[in-house]
Design a protein around this motif. Structure first.
Motif, PDB file in Angstrom:
ATOM      1  N   GLY A   1       4.430   8.822 -13.376  1.00  0.00           N
ATOM      2  CA  GLY A   1       3.125   8.914 -14.039  1.00  0.00           C
ATOM      3  C   GLY A   1       2.107   9.468 -13.051  1.00  0.00           C
ATOM      4  O   GLY A   1       2.466  10.072 -12.044  1.00  0.00           O
ATOM      5  N   ALA A   2       0.834   9.199 -13.338  1.00  0.00           N
ATOM      6  CA  ALA A   2      -0.218   9.697 -12.439  1.00  0.00           C
ATOM      7  C   ALA A   2      -0.638   8.583 -11.480  1.00  0.00           C
ATOM      8  O   ALA A   2      -0.345   7.407 -11.722  1.00  0.00           O
ATOM      9  N   GLU A   3      -1.320   8.949 -10.418  1.00  0.00           N
ATOM     10  CA  GLU A   3      -1.885   7.928  -9.522  1.00  0.00           C
ATOM     11  C   GLU A   3      -2.801   7.037 -10.346  1.00  0.00           C
ATOM     12  O   GLU A   3      -3.586   7.539 -11.159  1.00  0.00           O
ATOM     13  N   GLY A   4      -2.696   5.727 -10.128  1.00  0.00           N
ATOM     14  CA  GLY A   4      -3.548   4.785 -10.870  1.00  0.00           C
ATOM     15  C   GLY A   4      -2.935   4.301 -12.185  1.00  0.00           C
ATOM     16  O   GLY A   4      -3.466   3.404 -12.827  1.00  0.00           O
TER      17      GLY A   4
ATOM     18  N   GLY B   1      -6.060   0.824  -9.363  1.00  0.00           N
ATOM     19  CA  GLY B   1      -5.688   1.630  -8.192  1.00  0.00           C
ATOM     20  C   GLY B   1      -4.212   1.503  -7.846  1.00  0.00           C
ATOM     21  O   GLY B   1      -3.788   1.875  -6.753  1.00  0.00           O
ATOM     22  N   ILE B   2      -3.432   0.961  -8.796  1.00  0.00           N
ATOM     23  CA  ILE B   2      -1.994   0.768  -8.522  1.00  0.00           C
ATOM     24  C   ILE B   2      -1.206   1.952  -9.100  1.00  0.00           C
ATOM     25  O   ILE B   2      -1.517   2.444 -10.192  1.00  0.00           O
ATOM     26  N   SER B   3      -0.204   2.391  -8.353  1.00  0.00           N
ATOM     27  CA  SER B   3       0.634   3.509  -8.804  1.00  0.00           C
ATOM     28  C   SER B   3       2.098   3.079  -8.783  1.00  0.00           C
ATOM     29  O   SER B   3       2.453   2.108  -8.113  1.00  0.00           O
TER      30      SER B   3
ATOM     31  N   ARG C   1       0.834  -1.202   0.000  1.00  0.00           N
ATOM     32  CA  ARG C   1       0.000   0.000   0.000  1.00  0.00           C
ATOM     33  C   ARG C   1       0.866   1.248   0.000  1.00  0.00           C
ATOM     34  O   ARG C   1       1.934   1.282   0.609  1.00  0.00           O
ATOM     35  N   ALA C   2       0.375   2.278  -0.676  1.00  0.00           N
ATOM     36  CA  ALA C   2       1.014   3.602  -0.618  1.00  0.00           C
ATOM     37  C   ALA C   2      -0.082   4.587  -0.228  1.00  0.00           C
ATOM     38  O   ALA C   2      -1.083   4.709  -0.939  1.00  0.00           O
TER      39      ALA C   2
ATOM     40  N   THR D   1      -2.527   2.507  -4.398  1.00  0.00           N
ATOM     41  CA  THR D   1      -2.951   3.760  -3.752  1.00  0.00           C
ATOM     42  C   THR D   1      -4.467   3.743  -3.543  1.00  0.00           C
ATOM     43  O   THR D   1      -5.001   4.589  -2.842  1.00  0.00           O
ATOM     44  N   ASP D   2      -5.144   2.768  -4.190  1.00  0.00           N
ATOM     45  CA  ASP D   2      -6.596   2.682  -4.059  1.00  0.00           C
ATOM     46  C   ASP D   2      -7.023   1.219  -4.185  1.00  0.00           C
ATOM     47  O   ASP D   2      -7.419   0.759  -5.266  1.00  0.00           O
ATOM     48  N   PRO D   3      -6.935   0.474  -3.090  1.00  0.00           N
ATOM     49  CA  PRO D   3      -7.208  -0.972  -3.157  1.00  0.00           C
ATOM     50  C   PRO D   3      -8.588  -1.295  -3.715  1.00  0.00           C
ATOM     51  O   PRO D   3      -8.754  -2.298  -4.420  1.00  0.00           O
ATOM     52  N   ALA D   4      -9.572  -0.446  -3.474  1.00  0.00           N
ATOM     53  CA  ALA D   4     -10.932  -0.734  -3.959  1.00  0.00           C
ATOM     54  C   ALA D   4     -10.974  -0.761  -5.487  1.00  0.00           C
ATOM     55  O   ALA D   4     -11.824  -1.425  -6.082  1.00  0.00           O
TER      56      ALA D   4
END
Ligand SMILES: Cc1cc2nc3c(=O)[nH]c(=O)nc-3n(C[C@H](O)[C@H](O)[C@H](O)COP(=O)(O)OP(=O)(O)OC[C@H]3O[C@@H](n4cnc5c(N)ncnc54)[C@H](O)[C@@H]3O)c2cc1C
Length: 380
Positions: A226-229, A180-182, A140-141, A172-175
């Motif tokens: 890059g961007a989040e996600g 949701g991976i960065s 997780r981040a 960054t967003d497990p849901a």
């Protein structure tokens, strides 16, 4: 269509071939025996300008085309598959991720140092429970102000502990699952980052493979790649380049097997004749040479397309699958051609066989390559 290498590609091939024969190949058995990380090889690759050779000159690379890079990995693997994978991870999985997805600032900050060999790169996607399916990762981040806090564990990381800089994928967003991976650029000295012991391995033994742990590791927000996600997109696009390198590795290993088997078969006598007179041996050599050429053609096409900036996942997976399967098959046959001597370390083919096995496993197993290829076949 043109099947000839350009003069420049030939010059690069001949140059690295000579360098590998003189400097890299003679040390390969010793590195395999001691498992010592081959820093001397890495330094020499830097001195000769091979590191990041496919990165534009603006960022410190040599600006060579992708096919030349693939040929360089092949020639390296012909002399030492361990060095080839260290080089390939540094170039394809790490530096290319920065080149294609980094900001101008990130590229200027890191790529020239990677090209000079001042720093070594690594790529951390796999986890203990997320291998073929990296989207299931648990690392997780969490963003806190101007930084991210990373927690989790990566496994089987090539150059682990030795590398200075890691491209790390974390959720960054497990849901959101895979979306949701960065991706992050993480320096080794990051507080809260630590490394496991190098794994004891069947092959490519001097390339250190370790766990990487994140325990409240603090990564500045500016190190987001890059961007989040975007993490899975970055990971998969980068793996395309990596898989070209693994196909090169397979070709280099089989070329090395042929280099040993042909003179051996001509000089080893049984029943009063060189074993090369026996059709059973001739057929093994003929199949080895033919499959190697077929793999090379798939590899060169894949490398060419990647160099053109074309999304060539299908062609790259075909090259990786074919080259790695033929590398395993023919290095086993190489041991057979040498008989009992093939089983002895001194004759080198057993190392080729041990080193070949990994090409079917990392950067997507053969089963995963077949899944990718099948998805294109079924699309029609
Ligand atoms: C020496 C070494 C170096 C490595 N270096 C790196 C590195 O630098 N960075 C990094 O991130 N990772 C690295 N890896 C990890 C490597 O990419 C993974 O080991 C590989 O992707 C397979 O994952 P796994 O080992 O968890 O196997 P699993 O995913 O558990 O697979 C086990 C078996 O199941 C099969 N399988 C899984 N899913 C399917 C399916 N859907 N259909 C059919 N068969 C399936 C596989 O093909 C395999 O045969 C390295 C691994 C090794 C051994």
């Amino acid at each position: 269509m043109n099947f000839y290498l350009t003069e420049e590609q030939e010059a690069i091939r001949d140059g690295i071939r000579e360098f590998v024969a003189k400097e890299i190949a003679p040390r390969a058995a010793e590195y395999d025996r001691t498992h010592e990380f081959p820093w001397e090889n890495f330094r020499q690759l830097a001195t000769h300008g091979y590191l990041c050779m496919n990165i534009p000159e603006k960022y410190g690379g040599a600006g060579a085309d992708y096919l030349s890079y693939a040929i360089a990995v092949e020639e390296l693997a012909r002399g030492c598959a361990t060095t080839a994978v260290i080089f390939e991870v540094h170039n394809s999985l790490h530096s290319e991720a920065l080149l294609h997805f980094g900001t101008e600032e990130q590229k200027l900050k890191y790529l020239p140092r990677l090209a000079k060999g001042e720093i070594l790169g690594a790529y951390a996607l796999t986890e203990p429970t997320a291998g073929s399916n990296p989207a299931a990762m648990k690392t997780r981040a969490v963003k806190q102000g101007d930084h991210y806090v990373l927690n989790g564990q990566k496994s089987f990381i090539t150059n682990g502990g030795q590398a200075d800089l890691y491209v790390v994928m974390a959720s960054t967003d497990p849901a959101a699952g895979g979306k949701g991976i960065s991706a992050f650029i993480v320096p080794r000295e990051t507080p809260g980052m630590s490394f496991g012991k190098p794994e004891e391995k069947l092959g490519i033994r001097a390339s250190h493979t370790t766990d990487v742990f994140f325990n409240d590791a603090v990564v500045p927000a500016e190190n987001l790649l890059g961007a989040e996600g975007d993490g899975m997109k970055i990971a998969l696009a980068t793996l395309d380049g990596g898989r070209v390198g693994i196909a090169s590795q397979g070709c280099g290993l089989v070329q090395a097997a042929l280099d040993i088997c042909v003179p051996y078969a001509k000089t080893r006598e049984q029943f009063g004749r060189p074993i090369a007179d026996f059709q059973a041996i001739q057929w093994k050599l003929a199949d080895m040479a033919t499959d190697l050429e077929a793999a090379r053609l798939l590899l060169y096409r894949a490398a060419f397309l990647r160099g053109e900036g074309v999304r060539a996942t299908r062609e790259i997976s075909m090259a990786k699958l074919f080259a790695s399967e033929m590398a395993m098959r023919h290095t086993v046959e190489a041991v057979q051609i040498l008989g009992g001597y093939g089983f002895m370390t001194e004759y080198k083919v057993e190392r080729l066989m041990r080193d070949a096995k990994i090409t079917q496993l990392y950067e997507g197993t053969s089963e995963i390559q077949r899944m990718i290829i099948a998805s294109y076949v079924l699309k029609g």
